[in-house]
Write a protein that holds these residues in place. Structure first.
Motif, PDB file in Angstrom:
ATOM      1  N   PHE A  34      43.069  64.863  16.929  1.00  0.00           N
ATOM      2  CA  PHE A  34      42.848  63.427  17.147  1.00  0.00           C
ATOM      3  C   PHE A  34      42.906  63.031  18.624  1.00  0.00           C
ATOM      4  CE2 PHE A  34      45.096  63.916  13.010  1.00  0.00           C
ATOM      5  CZ  PHE A  34      44.045  63.545  12.172  1.00  0.00           C
ATOM      6  N   TYR A  35      42.604  63.958  19.517  1.00  0.00           N
ATOM      7  CA  TYR A  35      42.702  63.669  20.952  1.00  0.00           C
ATOM      8  C   TYR A  35      41.795  62.530  21.389  1.00  0.00           C
ATOM      9  CZ  TYR A  35      38.242  66.096  21.535  1.00  0.00           C
ATOM     10  OH  TYR A  35      36.919  66.458  21.454  1.00  0.00           O
ATOM     11  N   ASP A  36      40.670  62.318  20.676  1.00  0.00           N
ATOM     12  CA  ASP A  36      39.717  61.280  21.061  1.00  0.00           C
ATOM     13  C   ASP A  36      39.965  59.954  20.321  1.00  0.00           C
ATOM     14  OD1 ASP A  36      39.061  62.394  18.627  1.00  0.00           O
ATOM     15  OD2 ASP A  36      36.892  62.302  18.952  1.00  0.00           O
ATOM     16  N   LYS A  37      41.037  59.890  19.519  1.00  0.00           N
ATOM     17  CA  LYS A  37      41.392  58.652  18.798  1.00  0.00           C
ATOM     18  C   LYS A  37      42.819  58.280  19.196  1.00  0.00           C
ATOM     19  CE  LYS A  37      38.401  60.005  14.947  1.00  0.00           C
ATOM     20  NZ  LYS A  37      38.349  60.432  13.530  1.00  0.00           N
ATOM     21  N   GLN A  38      42.947  57.650  20.358  1.00  0.00           N
ATOM     22  CA  GLN A  38      44.255  57.481  20.986  1.00  0.00           C
ATOM     23  C   GLN A  38      45.235  56.691  20.132  1.00  0.00           C
ATOM     24  OE1 GLN A  38      45.319  55.122  24.773  1.00  0.00           O
ATOM     25  NE2 GLN A  38      44.817  57.176  25.503  1.00  0.00           N
ATOM     26  N   LEU A  39      44.801  55.579  19.559  1.00  0.00           N
ATOM     27  CA  LEU A  39      45.700  54.747  18.768  1.00  0.00           C
ATOM     28  C   LEU A  39      46.238  55.495  17.560  1.00  0.00           C
ATOM     29  CD1 LEU A  39      47.007  51.989  18.466  1.00  0.00           C
ATOM     30  CD2 LEU A  39      44.995  51.239  17.154  1.00  0.00           C
ATOM     31  N   LEU A  40      45.354  56.203  16.860  1.00  0.00           N
ATOM     32  CA  LEU A  40      45.775  56.995  15.700  1.00  0.00           C
ATOM     33  C   LEU A  40      46.714  58.111  16.130  1.00  0.00           C
ATOM     34  CD1 LEU A  40      45.588  57.737  12.705  1.00  0.00           C
ATOM     35  CD2 LEU A  40      43.506  59.051  13.228  1.00  0.00           C
ATOM     36  N   LEU A  41      46.396  58.756  17.247  1.00  0.00           N
ATOM     37  CA  LEU A  41      47.227  59.846  17.754  1.00  0.00           C
ATOM     38  C   LEU A  41      48.641  59.366  18.081  1.00  0.00           C
ATOM     39  CD1 LEU A  41      47.586  62.760  18.743  1.00  0.00           C
ATOM     40  CD2 LEU A  41      46.625  62.055  20.954  1.00  0.00           C
ATOM     41  N   ILE A  42      48.739  58.223  18.775  1.00  0.00           N
ATOM     42  CA  ILE A  42      50.051  57.672  19.130  1.00  0.00           C
ATOM     43  C   ILE A  42      50.849  57.330  17.874  1.00  0.00           C
ATOM     44  CG2 ILE A  42      51.252  55.749  20.244  1.00  0.00           C
ATOM     45  CD1 ILE A  42      48.931  55.591  22.214  1.00  0.00           C
ATOM     46  N   SER A  43      50.172  56.729  16.900  1.00  0.00           N
ATOM     47  CA  SER A  43      50.843  56.346  15.646  1.00  0.00           C
ATOM     48  C   SER A  43      51.386  57.561  14.907  1.00  0.00           C
ATOM     49  CB  SER A  43      49.873  55.577  14.743  1.00  0.00           C
ATOM     50  OG  SER A  43      49.380  54.427  15.398  1.00  0.00           O
ATOM     51  N   LEU A  44      50.576  58.622  14.832  1.00  0.00           N
ATOM     52  CA  LEU A  44      51.009  59.837  14.141  1.00  0.00           C
ATOM     53  C   LEU A  44      52.154  60.527  14.889  1.00  0.00           C
ATOM     54  CD1 LEU A  44      47.528  61.272  13.081  1.00  0.00           C
ATOM     55  CD2 LEU A  44      49.276  60.303  11.579  1.00  0.00           C
ATOM     56  N   LEU A  45      52.048  60.569  16.217  1.00  0.00           N
ATOM     57  CA  LEU A  45      53.117  61.168  17.013  1.00  0.00           C
ATOM     58  C   LEU A  45      54.423  60.388  16.847  1.00  0.00           C
ATOM     59  CD1 LEU A  45      51.313  62.134  20.357  1.00  0.00           C
ATOM     60  CD2 LEU A  45      52.127  63.675  18.567  1.00  0.00           C
ATOM     61  N   LEU A  46      54.305  59.074  16.851  1.00  0.00           N
ATOM     62  CA  LEU A  46      55.492  58.237  16.666  1.00  0.00           C
ATOM     63  C   LEU A  46      56.144  58.517  15.317  1.00  0.00           C
ATOM     64  CD1 LEU A  46      57.248  55.978  17.836  1.00  0.00           C
ATOM     65  CD2 LEU A  46      55.725  54.327  16.734  1.00  0.00           C
ATOM     66  N   ALA A  47      55.310  58.695  14.296  1.00  0.00           N
ATOM     67  CA  ALA A  47      55.827  58.944  12.937  1.00  0.00           C
ATOM     68  C   ALA A  47      56.564  60.278  12.862  1.00  0.00           C
ATOM     69  CB  ALA A  47      54.681  58.916  11.931  1.00  0.00           C
ATOM     70  N   ILE A  48      55.992  61.343  13.467  1.00  0.00           N
ATOM     71  CA  ILE A  48      56.624  62.664  13.328  1.00  0.00           C
ATOM     72  C   ILE A  48      57.855  62.809  14.230  1.00  0.00           C
ATOM     73  CG2 ILE A  48      54.441  63.746  12.685  1.00  0.00           C
ATOM     74  CD1 ILE A  48      54.508  65.133  15.473  1.00  0.00           C
ATOM     75  N   TYR A  49      58.007  61.913  15.204  1.00  0.00           N
ATOM     76  CA  TYR A  49      59.190  61.975  16.069  1.00  0.00           C
ATOM     77  C   TYR A  49      60.294  61.032  15.607  1.00  0.00           C
ATOM     78  CZ  TYR A  49      57.314  65.059  19.692  1.00  0.00           C
ATOM     79  OH  TYR A  49      56.835  66.148  20.385  1.00  0.00           O
ATOM     80  N   ILE A  50      59.920  59.821  15.182  1.00  0.00           N
ATOM     81  CA  ILE A  50      60.943  58.807  14.891  1.00  0.00           C
ATOM     82  C   ILE A  50      61.804  59.191  13.687  1.00  0.00           C
ATOM     83  CG2 ILE A  50      59.550  57.349  13.368  1.00  0.00           C
ATOM     84  CD1 ILE A  50      61.957  56.144  16.129  1.00  0.00           C
ATOM     85  N   ILE A  51      61.215  59.800  12.668  1.00  0.00           N
ATOM     86  CA  ILE A  51      61.983  60.182  11.478  1.00  0.00           C
ATOM     87  C   ILE A  51      63.044  61.236  11.807  1.00  0.00           C
ATOM     88  CG2 ILE A  51      61.861  61.197   9.165  1.00  0.00           C
ATOM     89  CD1 ILE A  51      59.056  59.894   8.923  1.00  0.00           C
ATOM     90  N   PRO A  52      62.674  62.351  12.466  1.00  0.00           N
ATOM     91  CA  PRO A  52      63.711  63.322  12.846  1.00  0.00           C
ATOM     92  C   PRO A  52      64.751  62.760  13.804  1.00  0.00           C
ATOM     93  CG  PRO A  52      61.526  64.301  13.038  1.00  0.00           C
ATOM     94  CD  PRO A  52      61.329  62.845  12.816  1.00  0.00           C
TER      95      PRO A  52
END
Length: 364
Positions: A124-142
């Motif tokens: 998802f490198y070319d879809k910045q908003l989606l990429l940020i959202s997914l990264l936030l999800a996989i980091y915030i839970i742990p």
């Protein structure tokens, strides 16, 4: 050449670990060699690094990464089960399989979240908003699960990894500023609900070392005394009973640098800092020459995870930060940490081998 530099640096750090991390129990016995668990962990760590180096392509498997990350989250959740998690030093961080062997999910997470981050960047490198959202999800839970242990220092480390990840993924400065402003606004609530009482004590002891010299400030003051005991050159190995850190349980892990400086002097500090600067330079150089986005981000994150943790450990041991419980990569005792650090080195060297192979093919 770069592969050789990494191997030499890691070998140097391991020699420091073997000979000087723990003061001698007697004239003939070093604590490291008396601890067979550490020796077994070293052999297993080297084996894992070699597997990653020579079977690097398996790391890019979507299913493997998803399963690894999901299992890691389940292990973090399992710490909340009384029969599995065991409280130590005010925090529940480990799952004990036997009295001697344990799993620390937050250490393993460094590897699994790195792979997940690299996979998301690749897709998802070319879809910045989606990429940020997914990264936030996989980091915030742990991060929340880690802080519930509670383990603030490790939670902050993963927050730092997240910041590095989104910056490398190409997030704009405006988006970064907005995100940090939002986090700052939520900071009072986070501190109120998630920071344990003993962690407030560590900050108090850091701000005023004389506040409780026989309690909160006792260990930080011992560490400071150990670091300042000698000048540039120390006396070498010392008897355990002669060390300022003789009775400190975490001396060979959280305060490994202080133990080493107490014996070898400030020259050891200088050499260790240079070693991690070389890891930073070499790892970054390898990442910039990588063939695809997955290899680039996994290699750069592996490098930064090692260096950020080393920097935090050094600053704590030099009394520049409050006590955090962060280990020094390749030097501090700790089987889980050693395994993961070698796995990270395996990624860096594996990418370099691919770079060399690609370079040879291009010449033909």
């Amino acid at each position: 050449m770069k592969q050789a530099i990494i191997i030499i640096i890691v070998s140097f750090l391991l020699i420091i670990k073997f000979l000087f991390n723990s003061p001698k129990q007697s004239n003939d016995e070093l604590l490291f060699f008396a601890n067979y668990a550490q020796l077994f962990a070293l052999v297993l760590s080297i084996a894992i690094a070699l597997l990653i180096i020579y079977f690097y392509d398996f790391l890019e498997s979507d299913i493997l990464i998803f399963l690894f990350f999901a299992i890691n989250l389940l292990l973090l959740m399992a710490l909340g089960i009384d029969l599995l998690g065991r409280e130590e030093y005010g925090s529940t961080r480990r799952i004990y399989l036997t009295n001697e062997f344990s799993i620390q999910p937050s250490e393993i997470l460094k590897f699994s979240i790195l792979l997940a981050t690299a996979l998301l960047y690749k897709k998802f490198y070319d879809k910045q908003l989606l990429l940020i959202s997914l990264l936030l999800a996989i980091y915030i839970i742990p991060i929340i699960l880690i802080q519930l242990q509670p383990n603030t220092s490790t939670a902050l480390l993963f927050s730092a990894y997240f910041t590095v990840a989104i910056f490398i993924c190409g997030v704009t400065y405006r988006a970064l500023f907005t995100m940090f402003l939002s986090m700052f606004a939520l900071l009072p609530m986070v501190i109120t609900f998630f920071v344990a009482e003993y962690q407030f004590g560590r900050f108090s002891a850091f701000a005023n070392p004389q506040i409780d010299p026989l309690g909160l400030s006792y260990i930080p003051n011992l560490v400071n005394n150990a670091v300042n005991r000698n000048g540039l050159i120390g006396p070498g190995t010392i008897e355990k009973v002669d060390s300022f850190l003789f009775n400190v349980l975490a001396a060979d892990s959280d305060f490994a640098l202080a133990v080493i400086i107490e014996q070898l002097g400030l020259i050891a500090l200088l050499l260790i800092i240079i070693a991690f600067i070389f890891i930073l330079w070499t790892g970054t150089s390898i990442a910039l020459n990588s063939a695809n986005r997955f290899q680039f981000l996994s290699t750069i994150l592996a490098t930064y995870i090692i260096v950020i943790q080393a920097m935090l450990h050094i600053m704590v041991n030099l009394s520049l930060l409050p006590t955090t419980g962060t280990t020094l990569p390749f030097v501090s005792n700790g089987s889980n940490a050693l395994l993961i650090n070698f796995a990270l080195i395996g990624i860096i060297i594996g990418t370099e081998r691919k770079n060399k192979r690609r370079s040879k093919l291009q010449k033909f």
